[in-house]
Design a protein around this motif. Structure first.
Motif, PDB file in Angstrom:
ATOM      1  N   PRO A 238      24.969  25.519  47.353  1.00  0.00           N
ATOM      2  CA  PRO A 238      26.026  26.478  47.005  1.00  0.00           C
ATOM      3  C   PRO A 238      26.635  27.145  48.238  1.00  0.00           C
ATOM      4  CG  PRO A 238      24.152  26.733  45.537  1.00  0.00           C
ATOM      5  CD  PRO A 238      23.714  25.790  46.610  1.00  0.00           C
ATOM      6  N   GLU A 239      25.864  27.220  49.341  1.00  0.00           N
ATOM      7  CA  GLU A 239      26.396  27.813  50.568  1.00  0.00           C
ATOM      8  C   GLU A 239      27.620  27.070  51.080  1.00  0.00           C
ATOM      9  OE1 GLU A 239      22.390  29.544  50.222  1.00  0.00           O
ATOM     10  OE2 GLU A 239      23.202  27.542  49.932  1.00  0.00           O
ATOM     11  N   THR A 240      27.780  25.808  50.693  1.00  0.00           N
ATOM     12  CA  THR A 240      28.968  25.041  51.082  1.00  0.00           C
ATOM     13  C   THR A 240      30.232  25.719  50.565  1.00  0.00           C
ATOM     14  OG1 THR A 240      27.633  23.024  50.920  1.00  0.00           O
ATOM     15  CG2 THR A 240      30.002  22.735  51.089  1.00  0.00           C
ATOM     16  N   LEU A 241      30.115  26.391  49.420  1.00  0.00           N
ATOM     17  CA  LEU A 241      31.240  27.133  48.854  1.00  0.00           C
ATOM     18  C   LEU A 241      31.296  28.566  49.367  1.00  0.00           C
ATOM     19  CD1 LEU A 241      30.992  26.114  45.076  1.00  0.00           C
ATOM     20  CD2 LEU A 241      32.185  24.923  46.927  1.00  0.00           C
ATOM     21  N   GLY A 242      30.241  28.974  50.089  1.00  0.00           N
ATOM     22  CA  GLY A 242      30.154  30.351  50.550  1.00  0.00           C
ATOM     23  C   GLY A 242      29.301  31.227  49.662  1.00  0.00           C
ATOM     24  N   LEU A 243      28.548  30.600  48.737  1.00  0.00           N
ATOM     25  CA  LEU A 243      27.714  31.335  47.790  1.00  0.00           C
ATOM     26  C   LEU A 243      26.251  31.302  48.199  1.00  0.00           C
ATOM     27  CD1 LEU A 243      29.056  30.149  44.305  1.00  0.00           C
ATOM     28  CD2 LEU A 243      29.280  32.432  45.293  1.00  0.00           C
ATOM     29  N   THR A 244      25.613  32.453  48.213  1.00  0.00           N
ATOM     30  CA  THR A 244      24.162  32.515  48.324  1.00  0.00           C
ATOM     31  C   THR A 244      23.641  32.961  46.969  1.00  0.00           C
ATOM     32  OG1 THR A 244      24.257  33.107  50.663  1.00  0.00           O
ATOM     33  CG2 THR A 244      22.192  33.531  49.515  1.00  0.00           C
ATOM     34  N   VAL A 250      18.212  32.967  37.472  1.00  0.00           N
ATOM     35  CA  VAL A 250      19.020  31.796  37.781  1.00  0.00           C
ATOM     36  C   VAL A 250      20.493  32.192  37.886  1.00  0.00           C
ATOM     37  CG1 VAL A 250      19.771  29.527  36.975  1.00  0.00           C
ATOM     38  CG2 VAL A 250      17.394  30.251  36.626  1.00  0.00           C
ATOM     39  N   GLY A 251      21.110  31.836  39.007  1.00  0.00           N
ATOM     40  CA  GLY A 251      22.551  32.006  39.137  1.00  0.00           C
ATOM     41  C   GLY A 251      23.018  33.349  39.654  1.00  0.00           C
ATOM     42  N   ASP A 252      22.119  34.264  40.007  1.00  0.00           N
ATOM     43  CA  ASP A 252      22.553  35.548  40.549  1.00  0.00           C
ATOM     44  C   ASP A 252      23.160  35.359  41.938  1.00  0.00           C
ATOM     45  OD1 ASP A 252      21.784  36.954  38.361  1.00  0.00           O
ATOM     46  OD2 ASP A 252      20.471  38.346  39.428  1.00  0.00           O
ATOM     47  N   VAL A 253      24.359  35.901  42.140  1.00  0.00           N
ATOM     48  CA  VAL A 253      25.038  35.808  43.436  1.00  0.00           C
ATOM     49  C   VAL A 253      24.558  36.961  44.315  1.00  0.00           C
ATOM     50  CG1 VAL A 253      27.263  35.805  44.616  1.00  0.00           C
ATOM     51  CG2 VAL A 253      27.051  34.736  42.356  1.00  0.00           C
ATOM     52  N   THR A 254      23.847  36.633  45.387  1.00  0.00           N
ATOM     53  CA  THR A 254      23.317  37.669  46.277  1.00  0.00           C
ATOM     54  C   THR A 254      24.213  37.912  47.483  1.00  0.00           C
ATOM     55  OG1 THR A 254      21.961  36.045  47.466  1.00  0.00           O
ATOM     56  CG2 THR A 254      20.951  37.155  45.582  1.00  0.00           C
ATOM     57  N   ALA A 255      25.115  36.964  47.776  1.00  0.00           N
ATOM     58  CA  ALA A 255      26.047  37.157  48.895  1.00  0.00           C
ATOM     59  C   ALA A 255      27.205  36.182  48.757  1.00  0.00           C
ATOM     60  CB  ALA A 255      25.347  36.949  50.238  1.00  0.00           C
ATOM     61  N   VAL A 256      28.375  36.603  49.233  1.00  0.00           N
ATOM     62  CA  VAL A 256      29.560  35.742  49.279  1.00  0.00           C
ATOM     63  C   VAL A 256      30.111  35.810  50.702  1.00  0.00           C
ATOM     64  CG1 VAL A 256      31.860  35.303  48.359  1.00  0.00           C
ATOM     65  CG2 VAL A 256      30.082  36.212  46.849  1.00  0.00           C
ATOM     66  N   ALA A 257      30.202  34.662  51.359  1.00  0.00           N
ATOM     67  CA  ALA A 257      30.669  34.622  52.750  1.00  0.00           C
ATOM     68  C   ALA A 257      32.154  34.977  52.815  1.00  0.00           C
ATOM     69  CB  ALA A 257      30.434  33.244  53.343  1.00  0.00           C
ATOM     70  N   THR A 258      32.474  35.895  53.700  1.00  0.00           N
ATOM     71  CA  THR A 258      33.869  36.313  53.878  1.00  0.00           C
ATOM     72  C   THR A 258      34.734  35.134  54.304  1.00  0.00           C
ATOM     73  OG1 THR A 258      33.133  38.517  54.541  1.00  0.00           O
ATOM     74  CG2 THR A 258      35.380  37.894  55.114  1.00  0.00           C
ATOM     75  N   GLY A 259      35.858  34.961  53.617  1.00  0.00           N
ATOM     76  CA  GLY A 259      36.784  33.883  53.940  1.00  0.00           C
ATOM     77  C   GLY A 259      36.412  32.535  53.358  1.00  0.00           C
ATOM     78  N   SER A 260      35.333  32.472  52.594  1.00  0.00           N
ATOM     79  CA  SER A 260      34.877  31.203  52.021  1.00  0.00           C
ATOM     80  C   SER A 260      35.688  30.841  50.780  1.00  0.00           C
ATOM     81  CB  SER A 260      33.403  31.299  51.657  1.00  0.00           C
ATOM     82  OG  SER A 260      33.208  32.236  50.594  1.00  0.00           O
ATOM     83  N   MET A 261      35.443  29.637  50.257  1.00  0.00           N
ATOM     84  CA  MET A 261      36.119  29.185  49.043  1.00  0.00           C
ATOM     85  C   MET A 261      35.771  30.089  47.858  1.00  0.00           C
ATOM     86  SD  MET A 261      35.703  25.028  49.445  1.00  0.00           S
ATOM     87  CE  MET A 261      34.207  25.030  50.457  1.00  0.00           C
ATOM     88  N   ALA A 262      34.497  30.497  47.776  1.00  0.00           N
ATOM     89  CA  ALA A 262      34.082  31.385  46.689  1.00  0.00           C
ATOM     90  C   ALA A 262      34.735  32.752  46.822  1.00  0.00           C
ATOM     91  CB  ALA A 262      32.563  31.517  46.690  1.00  0.00           C
ATOM     92  N   ASP A 263      34.839  33.245  48.047  1.00  0.00           N
ATOM     93  CA  ASP A 263      35.465  34.541  48.304  1.00  0.00           C
ATOM     94  C   ASP A 263      36.934  34.509  47.889  1.00  0.00           C
ATOM     95  OD1 ASP A 263      35.745  37.162  49.263  1.00  0.00           O
ATOM     96  OD2 ASP A 263      36.318  36.459  51.265  1.00  0.00           O
ATOM     97  N   ALA A 264      37.624  33.432  48.251  1.00  0.00           N
ATOM     98  CA  ALA A 264      39.047  33.306  47.896  1.00  0.00           C
ATOM     99  C   ALA A 264      39.247  33.247  46.387  1.00  0.00           C
ATOM    100  CB  ALA A 264      39.625  32.057  48.559  1.00  0.00           C
ATOM    101  N   ALA A 265      38.227  32.740  45.675  1.00  0.00           N
ATOM    102  CA  ALA A 265      38.334  32.629  44.217  1.00  0.00           C
ATOM    103  C   ALA A 265      38.026  33.948  43.520  1.00  0.00           C
ATOM    104  CB  ALA A 265      37.377  31.549  43.715  1.00  0.00           C
ATOM    105  N   GLY A 266      37.491  34.925  44.270  1.00  0.00           N
ATOM    106  CA  GLY A 266      37.204  36.219  43.678  1.00  0.00           C
ATOM    107  C   GLY A 266      35.782  36.407  43.195  1.00  0.00           C
ATOM    108  N   VAL A 267      34.875  35.477  43.534  1.00  0.00           N
ATOM    109  CA  VAL A 267      33.470  35.663  43.182  1.00  0.00           C
ATOM    110  C   VAL A 267      32.912  36.816  44.009  1.00  0.00           C
ATOM    111  CG1 VAL A 267      31.200  34.564  43.014  1.00  0.00           C
ATOM    112  CG2 VAL A 267      33.275  33.188  42.717  1.00  0.00           C
ATOM    113  N   LYS A 268      32.072  37.650  43.383  1.00  0.00           N
ATOM    114  CA  LYS A 268      31.575  38.840  44.067  1.00  0.00           C
ATOM    115  C   LYS A 268      30.052  38.907  44.030  1.00  0.00           C
ATOM    116  CE  LYS A 268      35.738  41.503  43.079  1.00  0.00           C
ATOM    117  NZ  LYS A 268      36.238  41.300  44.451  1.00  0.00           N
ATOM    118  N   THR A 269      29.500  39.544  45.048  1.00  0.00           N
ATOM    119  CA  THR A 269      28.063  39.799  45.059  1.00  0.00           C
ATOM    120  C   THR A 269      27.698  40.610  43.821  1.00  0.00           C
ATOM    121  OG1 THR A 269      28.021  39.808  47.479  1.00  0.00           O
ATOM    122  CG2 THR A 269      26.172  40.858  46.343  1.00  0.00           C
ATOM    123  N   GLY A 270      26.634  40.189  43.147  1.00  0.00           N
ATOM    124  CA  GLY A 270      26.242  40.850  41.904  1.00  0.00           C
ATOM    125  C   GLY A 270      26.662  40.090  40.673  1.00  0.00           C
TER     126      GLY A 270
END
Length: 440
Positions: A238-244, A250-270
């Protein structure tokens, strides 16, 4: 009593795996302990499917490379069960498989580079989900089972909804592969049999899971065909998308890399991933499976549903063409054979900004430090060609931009074929040299 014997074997395994290296003994000891276990069917997948159909229970298949040190702690925790896992395992038909010789590759598609994996099935062969942990893979003493417990619970929930949820599970099923049996693979055919040679040398008769990926890649290379992207970068994290993501829950987002694909999509920590590509999640491995099956030839969008503050909302992650080339495959077992094919056995590391500054190199250009050189077979080619440890590659096959070893391997395995020759420029101290490296 059995649990104490098993614990002793595994604790010894932590010590002798890297020193004594009694791989044969480890496999035979595992058989001695597990062969007559009342819970686990040993190396008998067919009986597991029959029992699942008969009882109506879901099927749990653990695939374990016994001699490997990786995941030893998780393996011991699962086998010794304990109060947390036993009530859940009672609801499954449980099978333990220690070799890949007879795997049906139409059903058993997972992360071949892991030494401990689990697949969950319906008795009719439908895949419910996959479990595999790189956290445990990197720490043989990690006995944490909370994530595994959550995966068991998630698989049971899917089973309770079956067959009403069968349409959601379509994407979890195996993809067409060039081979349906490991014994048909060119590098394995004629060298192995369907069953282990318990009367002879067991280890020499065993097909390890990582050999499946290795053989798939070699089959393309030997035909002088580009290796498909999904096998250069298998099961992207999942880190390939910027997701930790957390393993538990299962599936809890603990971090989103700034400028990543996930960040651009609006996924948020929590956030919590409720589904990915319409598929319910059993573990992080299910996310990697979706990414494995998602093409990167053209730009596309990955649909997810996230739970945020108790409300579910759809999210689309824009994936640009070539997005998989940003995945990191350097720590995988499969990376070593790929290095033999593409870089003649060199282990390469991108220099940090600080290291570049100390050497008078810019931040944007290629600067791959030769950390190691193979010594035998295909992996000795770079050394024989004239490369040395601590060289810094600054240009390869016309590429000069900054990149990781993984990205360079992808280029060479897909753009250059067996027998091609690649020109490489390097710095040795302050001297610049140019060498030609054959592709293998």
């Amino acid at each position: 009593m059995k649990s104490f014997i098993l614990a002793g074997l595994l604790l010894c395994g932590w010590g002798y795996a890297a020193t004594v290296k009694d791989r044969e003994g480890a496999v035979r000891a595992d058989r001695a302990v597990m062969e007559n276990d009342k819970r686990w069917a040993y190396n008998d997948i067919e009986s597991g499917f029959r029992q699942a159909k008969l009882t109506g229970k879901p099927l749990l298949v653990v695939l374990r490379c016994v001699p490997c040190l990786s995941c030893m702690g998780l393996d011991s925790a699962v086998l010794m069960q304990g109060d947390e896992l036993a009530p859940l395992l009672d609801q499954f038909v449980c099978v333990r498989v220690i070799n890949a010789n007879a795997l049906d590759l139409t059903k058993f598609q997972f992360d071949f580079d892991l030494s401990f994996s689990t697949l969950f099935f319906n008795g009719d062969g439908t895949v419910y989900g996959r479990y595999g942990s790189w956290t445990h893979q990197k720490n043989s003493a990690d006995t944490t089972i909370s994530g595994y417990k959550r995966s068991l619970e998630a698989a049971l929930k899917i089973h309770a909804g079956y067959p009403g949820n069968k349409a959601q599970l379509a994407g979890k099923q195996g993809e067409p592969l060039p081979f349906v049996n490991p014994l048909d693979m060119p590098n394995l055919a004629g060298r192995y049999q369907a069953h282990l040679d318990w009367d002879g040398k067991v280890m020499q008769s065993c097909i390890h899971c990582h050999m499946l990926g290795d053989s798939l890649r070699a089959s393309y290379r030997e035909k002088k065909e580009p290796i498909p992207t999904e096998w250069v970068y298998p099961m992207p994290s999942p880190e390939t998308l910027g997701l930790t993501l957390a393993a538990d829950p299962v599936g809890d987002v603990t971090a989103v890399a700034t400028g990543s694909m996930a960040d651009a999509a609006g996924v948020k920590t929590g956030d919590t991933l409720a589904s990915v590509a319409g598929q319910p999640l059993v573990s992080l491995a299910d996310v990697s499976w979706v990414l494995h099956r998602t093409d990167d030839v053209e730009a596309t969008a990955l649909e997810m549903v996230v739970n945020r503050g108790g409300q579910e909302m759809p999210v689309k992650v824009a994936l640009p063409a070539g997005w998989k080339h940003g995945a990191d495959n350097s720590g995988r077992a499969g990376a070593w054979p790929m290095r033999g094919m593409a870089t003649g056995g060199m282990v390469l590391v991108d220099l940090t900004d600080e290291e570049r500054l100390a050497r008078g190199l810019g931040k944007d250009g290629m600067a791959l430090f030769v950390k190691g050189l193979g010594m035998y077979g295909k992996h000795a080619l770079a050394k024989k060609t004239g490369f040395m440890k601590e060289d810094v590659i600054v240009e390869c096959d016309g590429l000069k931009d900054r990149m990781t070893e993984s990205r360079l391997l992808g280029h060479l395995l897909q753009k250059r074929l067996l027998g091609d020759e690649v020109e490489i420029s390097l710095l040795r101290g302050k001297e610049r040299k140019t060498l030609k490296l054959p592709m293998q």
